[in-house]
Design an enzyme around this catalytic site. Structure first.
Site, PDB file in Angstrom:
ATOM      1  N   TYR A 145      17.384 -45.334 -21.440  1.00 42.45           N
ATOM      2  CA  TYR A 145      18.782 -45.022 -21.716  1.00 42.45           C
ATOM      3  C   TYR A 145      19.474 -46.362 -21.839  1.00 42.45           C
ATOM      4  CZ  TYR A 145      18.558 -40.019 -20.597  1.00 42.45           C
ATOM      5  OH  TYR A 145      18.289 -38.678 -20.599  1.00 42.45           O
ATOM      6  N   LYS A 240      13.995 -41.037 -29.776  1.00 44.54           N
ATOM      7  CA  LYS A 240      14.062 -39.661 -29.252  1.00 44.54           C
ATOM      8  C   LYS A 240      15.451 -39.063 -29.469  1.00 44.54           C
ATOM      9  CE  LYS A 240      13.334 -37.005 -24.975  1.00 44.54           C
ATOM     10  NZ  LYS A 240      14.670 -36.424 -24.749  1.00 44.54           N
ATOM     11  N   ARG A 319      10.766 -29.073 -18.028  1.00 45.71           N
ATOM     12  CA  ARG A 319      11.092 -28.277 -16.845  1.00 45.71           C
ATOM     13  C   ARG A 319       9.873 -27.640 -16.171  1.00 45.71           C
ATOM     14  NH1 ARG A 319      15.330 -27.132 -20.534  1.00 45.71           N
ATOM     15  NH2 ARG A 319      17.437 -27.647 -19.779  1.00 45.71           N
TER      16      ARG A 319
END
Length: 369
Positions: A145, A240, A319
């Site tokens: 990030y 991404k 997840r």
């Protein structure tokens, strides 16, 4: 059960008996504290795109093939020059300490045991070096990030390169955070320090909400940043957050060594398309020039098959792997990967495909209900 800043962290370490991956969500909900579970499971706004990610897999069908004269399908593949035992990889998922005391270290162990590729997040609960060491030499990517502070970026990239990561994933769809209502309802703040933030001036992430964390992230990311990271690290950079053919070509033109088709699991732009619905068009535009990673909504072996047949080279899981982590630590993650691989092998057998290369040549039926 460990307790950090009042937050209960599971310490489970066991293999899981899995019927299917969707059932893991409810089981994980029973043991992950409410705020942490809401952060993990939640999407943005009314979660339309999150739901669309699952529905999109019904838009294509796999044609059964008889008399194919094959047995024992093989999951081995080679992507980015990395030999892998499975085309299923770990998506870069933040703050895994919310699910388990060992966090990303146990995820790395489980993914390595399954023969997959691990990707770790800037916002990990454990450091880049510790996560890498836990993988014991198995291939890993580091997801950046990008910060407004380039010195901070360099610090992370230096550690990643020293730790031996094989590629850098640059996330470009999260220059601001999506409006995630579960976090607001739960008044969620990260209770566990983020190891990559504790080592520098951006604080430790503890006691902050997701909006505060993202406030330090770069809001302006352009093609020069792709080149800058590639030149600085001498590693492949995978962009991404790609959801259109135009952006895929733009990323490649900027020097991207890979394209990552993802809508952040429905956590960012609500009302945007399901990732699977755009995958084929992106793959046609890329036309094999660079590998493609895909995620968002993957729960079944048939999902993996359809993604590979639609142009993906690797299919990332988020997840469900975190639920496996909560329920069984490293062994739980391994169980999730192995179960999904077993489902994929069944689909491959019934579809008449021996290898992942065969899957990628498969034509699916395009029928939207």
């Amino acid at each position: 059960m460990a307790i950090v800043n009042g937050y209960k962290q599971n310490e489970n370490e066991k293999k899981l008996d899995i019927l299917n991956l969707p059932e893991l969500e409810e089981k994980a909900k029973q043991i992950i504290p409410t705020g942490g579970f809401g952060y993990i499971v939640g999407g943005s706004e009314d979660e339309w795109t999150l739901r669309a990610n699952r529905q999109a897999f019904t838009h294509k069908q796999i044609v059964p093939r008889a008399l194919s004269n094959i047995e024992k399908p093989e999951l081995d593949t080679n992507v980015f020059g990395l030999p892998l035992k499975t085309p299923i990889m770990m998506a870069p998922t933040a703050a895994q300490g919310l699910a388990h005391v060992e966090g990303e270290k146990d995820t790395a162990r489980g993914v390595a045991a399954a023969g997959g590729l691990m990707a770790q997040s800037t916002y990990s609960s454990t450091s880049i070096s510790d996560t890498s060491a836990a993988g014991n030499g198995a291939p890993q990517f580091f997801q950046l990030y990008m910060s407004k502070d380039w010195t901070f970026n360099e610090s992370l990239l230096d550690e990643a390169k020293k730790a031996g990561v094989k590629g850098i994933i640059l996330t470009v769809d999260a220059t601001v955070d999506g409006y995630r209502e579960a976090d607001i309802i739960n008044n969620f703040q990260f209770p566990i320090p983020m190891a990559n933030l504790t080592k520098f001036s951006e604080g430790d992430g503890k006691g902050k909400g997701i909006a505060e964390i993202y406030a330090s992230a770069a809001q302006k990311i352009g093609p020069d940043d792709v080149k800058r990271i590639a030149d600085y690290t001498d590693l492949p950079v995978i962009v991404k957050g790609i959801e259109s053919p135009e952006d895929a070509l733009y990323a490649i033109g900027a020097g991207a060594a890979g394209v990552y088709v993802s809508n952040h699991g429905g956590r960012q732009l609500n009302g945007g398309p399901a990732s699977f619905d755009v995958l084929e068009d992106v793959a046609k535009a890329v036309n094999g020039r660079v590998p493609i990673i895909f995620d968002s909504g993957v729960r079944r072996g048939s999902d993996v098959f359809k993604a590979l047949a639609s142009g993906a080279d690797l299919v990332a899981l988020g997840r469900p792997a975190i639920y496996g982590l909560a329920l069984g630590g490293a062994q739980g993650v391994q169980s999730v990967f192995e179960h999904l691989g077993d489902e994929l092998k069944i689909i491959m057998q019934l579809a008449g495909t021996k290898t992942i290369a065969d899957v990628k040549k498969t034509n699916l039926l395009n029928i939207k209900y």
